[in-house]
Design an enzyme around this catalytic site. Structure first.
Site, PDB file in Angstrom:
ATOM      1  CG  ASP A 163     -17.804 -57.959  32.568  1.00 51.08           C
ATOM      2  OD1 ASP A 163     -18.403 -56.881  32.721  1.00 51.08           O
ATOM      3  OD2 ASP A 163     -16.579 -58.071  32.703  1.00 51.08           O
ATOM      4  CG  HIS A 216      -9.440 -59.442  33.159  1.00 50.10           C
ATOM      5  ND1 HIS A 216      -9.317 -59.755  34.486  1.00 50.10           N
ATOM      6  CD2 HIS A 216     -10.110 -58.263  33.130  1.00 50.10           C
ATOM      7  CE1 HIS A 216      -9.888 -58.825  35.219  1.00 50.10           C
ATOM      8  NE2 HIS A 216     -10.375 -57.896  34.419  1.00 50.10           N
ATOM      9  CD  GLU A 267      -9.840 -63.329  35.219  1.00 49.79           C
ATOM     10  OE1 GLU A 267      -8.952 -62.616  34.718  1.00 49.79           O
ATOM     11  OE2 GLU A 267     -10.270 -63.150  36.371  1.00 49.79           O
ATOM     12  CG  ASN A 321      -5.574 -60.935  34.799  1.00 59.19           C
ATOM     13  OD1 ASN A 321      -6.217 -60.142  34.111  1.00 59.19           O
ATOM     14  ND2 ASN A 321      -6.149 -61.885  35.503  1.00 59.19           N
TER      15      ASN A 321
HETATM   16  N1  LIG Z   1     -14.727 -57.053  34.502  1.00 54.93           N
HETATM   17  C1  LIG Z   1     -14.085 -55.811  34.750  1.00 54.93           C
HETATM   18  C2  LIG Z   1     -13.295 -55.408  33.512  1.00 54.93           C
HETATM   19  O1  LIG Z   1     -14.192 -55.173  32.440  1.00 54.93           O
HETATM   20  C3  LIG Z   1     -12.453 -54.186  33.810  1.00 54.93           C
HETATM   21  O2  LIG Z   1     -11.783 -53.779  32.639  1.00 54.93           O
HETATM   22  C4  LIG Z   1     -11.480 -54.500  34.892  1.00 54.93           C
HETATM   23  C5  LIG Z   1     -10.525 -53.353  35.220  1.00 54.93           C
HETATM   24  O3  LIG Z   1     -11.122 -52.489  36.133  1.00 54.93           O
HETATM   25  P1  LIG Z   1     -10.568 -51.062  36.554  1.00 54.93           P
HETATM   26  O4  LIG Z   1     -10.946 -50.138  35.454  1.00 54.93           O
HETATM   27  O5  LIG Z   1     -11.271 -50.762  37.824  1.00 54.93           O
HETATM   28  O6  LIG Z   1      -9.109 -51.204  36.713  1.00 54.93           O
HETATM   29  O7  LIG Z   1     -12.220 -54.831  36.064  1.00 54.93           O
HETATM   30  C6  LIG Z   1     -13.206 -55.830  35.990  1.00 54.93           C
HETATM   31  O8  LIG Z   1     -12.587 -57.053  36.202  1.00 54.93           O
END
Ligand SMILES: N[C@@H]1[C@@H](O)[C@H](O)[C@@H](COP(=O)(O)O)O[C@@H]1O
Length: 264
Positions: free
Chosen positions: A67, A138, A143, A136
């Protein structure tokens, strides 16, 4: 789902890095699906070390990131392209031409989404896809309410995700509310998926993903449909699993079987 419960985040990163290292050794021209967020950083550090030690090479590899924020160019320090360059690509022997991140500055984002899907297909599909998970549930920027067969598209971020990621942006700095993300259907087509989660803040999401119903409200629950999904978590992230001991038992048996197979 293979559920691997380890003591801490360092072990999670090492376990995940070994999967990617083995994949590159087996198939140097692998197509790797990559992720951002804080969780994969330690895994990338391990891959950098293995590359510097000459144990693995990315010279023939191709990568596709999950993404990108819509509205940021790759030069913006909070863009996921910039993150990937800083955290991995600048430190390994990969040809940057073979690294792909959805274009956050696309003139026509809808066309860019279609083109991204076409590039993945033309590369032969993703061999191993790395994933983190949002609080959440995702995956990528899919989402809650995302279609379980969705493809790469523009997605609106939830308030919770914007707040979670606000820590990366300076106060008052523009923070995008839109993204381009691989769809859940796109992710499910990877031959293998490897999801990392660490820390108590992910325990509810991990519980829903592994033990909850398959539902759009928890996009990661779609991984229940994947034939080769490995969920690597630390004890804190596993703390709300109801059948924790059973998963540990399965994994111990799995290790014994692997050891036996290695002797054949
Ligand atoms: N788009 C990314 C996700 O791909 C990732 O898994 C998530 C969790 O991030 P973290 O690893 O910092 O908790 O954050 C972002 O929203």
């Amino acid at each position: 789902m293979q559920i691997v419960i380890l003591d801490d985040a360092a072990q999670v990163a090492a376990y995940g890095a070994n999967i990617f290292a083995k994949q590159l050794l087996k198939k140097p021209a692998s197509v790797l699906g990559l992720a951002t967020g804080s969780t994969p950083v330690a895994l990338y550090q391990q891959l950098i070390e293995k590359n510097k030690a000459g144990d693995i090479s990315f010279s023939q590899a191709t990568t596709f990131n999950l993404d990108e924020y819509l509205g940021l160019t790759g030069e913006h320090p909070q863009s996921y392209r910039y993150f990937m360059n800083e955290q991995l690509f600048n430190h390994v022997d990969i040809d940057k031409q073979n690294t792909h991140v959805p274009p956050g500055d696309a003139v026509n984002p809808l066309v860019a989404c279609t083109e991204y899907e076409q590039k993945i297909t033309a590369a032969g599909g993703v061999d191993v896809q790395l994933l983190g998970i949002g609080r959440n549930g995702h995956i990528g920027f899919n989402e809650p309410s995302s279609g379980l067969t969705s493809r790469t598209r523009v997605k609106t971020l939830t308030k919770a995700t914007i707040e979670d990621n606000a820590r990366f942006f300076a106060e008052g700095e523009y923070q995008p509310h839109l993204s381009i993300t691989m769809g859940i259907g796109t992710i499910l087509e990877a031959k293998k998926v490897v999801l990392l989660a660490t820390g108590a803040s992910k325990a509810d999401a991990v519980h829903s993903m592994v033990e909850g119903p398959l539902m759009a409200k928890c996009p990661a629950s779609a991984l229940q449909l994947h034939k080769d999904a490995v969920i690597i978590i630390d004890k804190a992230a596993a703390s709300k699993l109801e059948d924790l001991e059973f998963y540990q038992h399965i994994e111990a048996e799995n290790q014994k079987l692997q050891a036996h197979l290695a002797t054949l």
